[in-house]
Design a protein around this motif. Sequence first.
Motif, PDB file in Angstrom:
ATOM      1  N   LEU A 113       3.715   1.400 -24.756  1.00  0.00           N
ATOM      2  CA  LEU A 113       4.022   2.675 -25.402  1.00  0.00           C
ATOM      3  C   LEU A 113       2.833   3.620 -25.382  1.00  0.00           C
ATOM      4  O   LEU A 113       2.990   4.834 -25.249  1.00  0.00           O
ATOM      5  CB  LEU A 113       4.442   2.432 -26.859  1.00  0.00           C
ATOM      6  N   ASP A 114       1.644   3.061 -25.520  1.00  0.00           N
ATOM      7  CA  ASP A 114       0.429   3.880 -25.605  1.00  0.00           C
ATOM      8  C   ASP A 114      -0.135   4.277 -24.246  1.00  0.00           C
ATOM      9  O   ASP A 114      -1.103   5.030 -24.180  1.00  0.00           O
ATOM     10  CB  ASP A 114      -0.650   3.124 -26.396  1.00  0.00           C
ATOM     11  N   HIS A 115       0.443   3.769 -23.169  1.00  0.00           N
ATOM     12  CA  HIS A 115      -0.079   4.100 -21.840  1.00  0.00           C
ATOM     13  C   HIS A 115       0.182   5.575 -21.535  1.00  0.00           C
ATOM     14  O   HIS A 115       1.261   6.105 -21.832  1.00  0.00           O
ATOM     15  CB  HIS A 115       0.586   3.224 -20.775  1.00  0.00           C
ATOM     16  N   PRO A 116      -0.777   6.269 -20.932  1.00  0.00           N
ATOM     17  CA  PRO A 116      -0.592   7.703 -20.667  1.00  0.00           C
ATOM     18  C   PRO A 116       0.567   8.023 -19.728  1.00  0.00           C
ATOM     19  O   PRO A 116       1.049   9.171 -19.717  1.00  0.00           O
ATOM     20  CB  PRO A 116      -1.938   8.129 -20.068  1.00  0.00           C
ATOM     21  N   ARG A 117       1.031   7.052 -18.930  1.00  0.00           N
ATOM     22  CA  ARG A 117       2.148   7.319 -18.025  1.00  0.00           C
ATOM     23  C   ARG A 117       3.416   6.570 -18.468  1.00  0.00           C
ATOM     24  O   ARG A 117       4.304   6.296 -17.674  1.00  0.00           O
ATOM     25  CB  ARG A 117       1.787   6.924 -16.590  1.00  0.00           C
ATOM     26  N   ALA A 118       3.499   6.287 -19.756  1.00  0.00           N
ATOM     27  CA  ALA A 118       4.658   5.555 -20.275  1.00  0.00           C
ATOM     28  C   ALA A 118       5.967   6.302 -20.048  1.00  0.00           C
ATOM     29  O   ALA A 118       7.038   5.692 -20.007  1.00  0.00           O
ATOM     30  CB  ALA A 118       4.470   5.278 -21.771  1.00  0.00           C
ATOM     31  N   SER A 119       5.899   7.609 -19.851  1.00  0.00           N
ATOM     32  CA  SER A 119       7.125   8.401 -19.693  1.00  0.00           C
ATOM     33  C   SER A 119       7.892   8.076 -18.423  1.00  0.00           C
ATOM     34  O   SER A 119       9.085   8.413 -18.314  1.00  0.00           O
ATOM     35  CB  SER A 119       6.787   9.896 -19.711  1.00  0.00           C
ATOM     36  N   ILE A 120       7.252   7.416 -17.445  1.00  0.00           N
ATOM     37  CA  ILE A 120       7.985   7.083 -16.213  1.00  0.00           C
ATOM     38  C   ILE A 120       8.789   5.792 -16.367  1.00  0.00           C
ATOM     39  O   ILE A 120       9.528   5.413 -15.460  1.00  0.00           O
ATOM     40  CB  ILE A 120       7.043   6.967 -14.993  1.00  0.00           C
ATOM     41  N   VAL A 121       8.656   5.113 -17.512  1.00  0.00           N
ATOM     42  CA  VAL A 121       9.341   3.843 -17.735  1.00  0.00           C
ATOM     43  C   VAL A 121      10.670   4.076 -18.441  1.00  0.00           C
ATOM     44  O   VAL A 121      10.732   4.745 -19.479  1.00  0.00           O
ATOM     45  CB  VAL A 121       8.474   2.878 -18.573  1.00  0.00           C
ATOM     46  N   SER A 122      11.733   3.526 -17.885  1.00  0.00           N
ATOM     47  CA  SER A 122      13.040   3.472 -18.537  1.00  0.00           C
ATOM     48  C   SER A 122      13.397   2.011 -18.768  1.00  0.00           C
ATOM     49  O   SER A 122      12.888   1.130 -18.082  1.00  0.00           O
ATOM     50  CB  SER A 122      14.114   4.142 -17.684  1.00  0.00           C
ATOM     51  N   VAL A 123      14.273   1.774 -19.722  1.00  0.00           N
ATOM     52  CA  VAL A 123      14.688   0.412 -20.051  1.00  0.00           C
ATOM     53  C   VAL A 123      16.133   0.217 -19.605  1.00  0.00           C
ATOM     54  O   VAL A 123      16.988   1.081 -19.851  1.00  0.00           O
ATOM     55  CB  VAL A 123      14.539   0.138 -21.560  1.00  0.00           C
ATOM     56  N   SER A 124      16.389  -0.887 -18.958  1.00  0.00           N
ATOM     57  CA  SER A 124      17.735  -1.150 -18.452  1.00  0.00           C
ATOM     58  C   SER A 124      18.743  -1.184 -19.599  1.00  0.00           C
ATOM     59  O   SER A 124      18.595  -1.952 -20.554  1.00  0.00           O
ATOM     60  CB  SER A 124      17.758  -2.475 -17.683  1.00  0.00           C
ATOM     61  N   ALA A 125      19.750  -0.338 -19.507  1.00  0.00           N
ATOM     62  CA  ALA A 125      20.810  -0.247 -20.515  1.00  0.00           C
ATOM     63  C   ALA A 125      22.110   0.095 -19.803  1.00  0.00           C
ATOM     64  O   ALA A 125      22.626   1.210 -19.917  1.00  0.00           O
ATOM     65  CB  ALA A 125      20.461   0.808 -21.560  1.00  0.00           C
ATOM     66  N   PRO A 126      22.646  -0.843 -19.028  1.00  0.00           N
ATOM     67  CA  PRO A 126      23.787  -0.520 -18.160  1.00  0.00           C
ATOM     68  C   PRO A 126      25.034  -0.055 -18.889  1.00  0.00           C
ATOM     69  O   PRO A 126      25.848   0.670 -18.303  1.00  0.00           O
ATOM     70  CB  PRO A 126      24.035  -1.826 -17.390  1.00  0.00           C
ATOM     71  N   LEU A 127      25.204  -0.433 -20.164  1.00  0.00           N
ATOM     72  CA  LEU A 127      26.396   0.031 -20.874  1.00  0.00           C
ATOM     73  C   LEU A 127      26.425   1.549 -20.992  1.00  0.00           C
ATOM     74  O   LEU A 127      27.496   2.157 -21.087  1.00  0.00           O
ATOM     75  CB  LEU A 127      26.470  -0.607 -22.263  1.00  0.00           C
ATOM     76  N   ARG A 128      25.271   2.183 -20.966  1.00  0.00           N
ATOM     77  CA  ARG A 128      25.220   3.647 -21.011  1.00  0.00           C
ATOM     78  C   ARG A 128      25.782   4.271 -19.734  1.00  0.00           C
ATOM     79  O   ARG A 128      26.034   5.484 -19.705  1.00  0.00           O
ATOM     80  CB  ARG A 128      23.778   4.117 -21.198  1.00  0.00           C
TER      81      ARG A 128
ATOM     82  N   ASN B 106       0.815  -1.217   0.000  1.00  0.00           N
ATOM     83  CA  ASN B 106       0.000   0.000   0.000  1.00  0.00           C
ATOM     84  C   ASN B 106       0.847   1.266   0.000  1.00  0.00           C
ATOM     85  O   ASN B 106       0.408   2.325  -0.430  1.00  0.00           O
ATOM     86  CB  ASN B 106      -0.931   0.004   1.215  1.00  0.00           C
ATOM     87  N   ALA B 107       2.056   1.173   0.500  1.00  0.00           N
ATOM     88  CA  ALA B 107       2.933   2.344   0.602  1.00  0.00           C
ATOM     89  C   ALA B 107       3.371   2.807  -0.788  1.00  0.00           C
ATOM     90  O   ALA B 107       3.588   1.987  -1.693  1.00  0.00           O
ATOM     91  CB  ALA B 107       4.150   1.994   1.445  1.00  0.00           C
ATOM     92  N   PRO B 108       3.530   4.116  -1.017  1.00  0.00           N
ATOM     93  CA  PRO B 108       4.006   4.623  -2.308  1.00  0.00           C
ATOM     94  C   PRO B 108       5.444   4.195  -2.565  1.00  0.00           C
ATOM     95  O   PRO B 108       6.265   4.132  -1.644  1.00  0.00           O
ATOM     96  CB  PRO B 108       3.890   6.142  -2.164  1.00  0.00           C
ATOM     97  N   LEU B 109       5.760   3.905  -3.817  1.00  0.00           N
ATOM     98  CA  LEU B 109       7.073   3.388  -4.192  1.00  0.00           C
ATOM     99  C   LEU B 109       7.841   4.415  -5.014  1.00  0.00           C
ATOM    100  O   LEU B 109       7.282   5.058  -5.906  1.00  0.00           O
ATOM    101  CB  LEU B 109       6.919   2.100  -5.007  1.00  0.00           C
ATOM    102  N   ASP B 110       9.124   4.554  -4.710  1.00  0.00           N
ATOM    103  CA  ASP B 110       9.979   5.429  -5.501  1.00  0.00           C
ATOM    104  C   ASP B 110      10.411   4.761  -6.801  1.00  0.00           C
ATOM    105  O   ASP B 110      10.532   5.420  -7.837  1.00  0.00           O
ATOM    106  CB  ASP B 110      11.227   5.813  -4.696  1.00  0.00           C
TER     107      ASP B 110
ATOM    108  N   ASN C 147       1.370   3.861  -9.864  1.00  0.00           N
ATOM    109  CA  ASN C 147       1.768   5.262  -9.764  1.00  0.00           C
ATOM    110  C   ASN C 147       3.082   5.465  -9.002  1.00  0.00           C
ATOM    111  O   ASN C 147       3.200   6.361  -8.150  1.00  0.00           O
ATOM    112  CB  ASN C 147       0.651   6.097  -9.114  1.00  0.00           C
ATOM    113  N   PRO C 148       4.110   4.653  -9.301  1.00  0.00           N
ATOM    114  CA  PRO C 148       5.411   4.887  -8.664  1.00  0.00           C
ATOM    115  C   PRO C 148       6.074   6.115  -9.286  1.00  0.00           C
ATOM    116  O   PRO C 148       5.618   6.646 -10.304  1.00  0.00           O
ATOM    117  CB  PRO C 148       6.192   3.618  -9.015  1.00  0.00           C
ATOM    118  N   ARG C 149       7.168   6.534  -8.697  1.00  0.00           N
ATOM    119  CA  ARG C 149       7.878   7.684  -9.254  1.00  0.00           C
ATOM    120  C   ARG C 149       8.670   7.288 -10.495  1.00  0.00           C
ATOM    121  O   ARG C 149       8.894   8.122 -11.391  1.00  0.00           O
ATOM    122  CB  ARG C 149       8.786   8.289  -8.190  1.00  0.00           C
ATOM    123  N   SER C 150       9.109   6.032 -10.557  1.00  0.00           N
ATOM    124  CA  SER C 150       9.879   5.585 -11.714  1.00  0.00           C
ATOM    125  C   SER C 150       9.776   4.072 -11.843  1.00  0.00           C
ATOM    126  O   SER C 150       9.624   3.360 -10.840  1.00  0.00           O
ATOM    127  CB  SER C 150      11.350   6.005 -11.570  1.00  0.00           C
ATOM    128  N   VAL C 151       9.861   3.576 -13.089  1.00  0.00           N
ATOM    129  CA  VAL C 151       9.862   2.140 -13.377  1.00  0.00           C
ATOM    130  C   VAL C 151      11.079   1.841 -14.247  1.00  0.00           C
ATOM    131  O   VAL C 151      11.328   2.548 -15.241  1.00  0.00           O
ATOM    132  CB  VAL C 151       8.579   1.693 -14.109  1.00  0.00           C
TER     133      VAL C 151
END
Length: 333
Positions: free
Chosen positions: A103-118, A56-60, A82-86
């Motif tokens: 991609l079409d989700h209205p909150r898709a902008s909070i999602v990042s993709v793991s790319a550790p080489l960056r 139930n607690a909000p997640l960062d 509704n976390p701060r980041s995914v």
Amino acid sequence: MRALVRGTGSIGARHLRVLESMGVDELYAWPVRKGTGSTERADIPSRTVFVDTYPNAPLDLIIIATDTVRHVDDALGAVEQNPRSVLLEKPVAPTVQQCRPLLDHPRASIVSVSAPLRFHDGYVELAQLLEQEGTPTSAQIVSQSWLPSWRPGRDYRQSYSARSDEGGALRDLVHDIDYPLALLGTPDTVVARLGRGVLGIEAEESADLLWHSSGKEHPLAVSVRLDYVSPVKKREIRIATAHSALSWNVVTNSVIVERPGSVPELSVHPGDGDVDNVLARQSGTLLQRVGVVVDGLRHEYNAASLQAGVLAVAVCDAARLSDRTRRGETVVL
């Protein structure tokens, strides 16, 4: 800070250890397979709270580290909390079409993709050098390893890597498609040939890609060799410009600059050799982006967006299609 990792395989467990080392206050793990508790897993921090639903607690931060075929559904479930980041492990999905609901989700902008080489300092240096040295004229990328050694004690033929619907060299080694795209831009066409027959798995064991792009000033040709049929590991990129040759060796964590008539310039980044350290940079960057104070991060670190992750999947799609049609294919998002 409060974080949850969905999936407790080897990658999920590593994320949990990294988050603990970063000082995350509350740490949750949600296994895919029921009955996996902390007393059974020495590789998971003992203070991790195991759950079978979101707290139930909000997640960062929520990290999705499940099997590839589950990624989109699990990420959609995470976004709804509704976390701060995914942070979504690679690849986003087996195909671009399967990425669409996320991609079409209205909150898709909070999602990042793991790319550790960056988040390697060698990558940051290479990107800076590329800006200084001028437009690239060609590039060669190699990523070779030995699949049977990836997960010691487990039959690689029973892993997701072996399955044609979610594994294979293209998807497993997609990090080595992502970072060249970030450095060199999106290809116009891709020609590819896939290889099988060494390991006895249904998925492709190797992929040779040649992609062309219009480039900033002139056409650019990029060749990529991906495989996990090579017992001796090799992972590097070499970029030619009109004035120099730039090389980044991920195995030795070194960058070399060569110019005509000059002694090669070598720099080494030993911190890049610590996988946990690199993953901490990635998670820390995401947390810092949403207002959490994280010390020791370079401002040049840049997480891969969901759109960037889908672009890498699109290149994989084009490569598989090219192998079937035996001609060049466009990258379709």
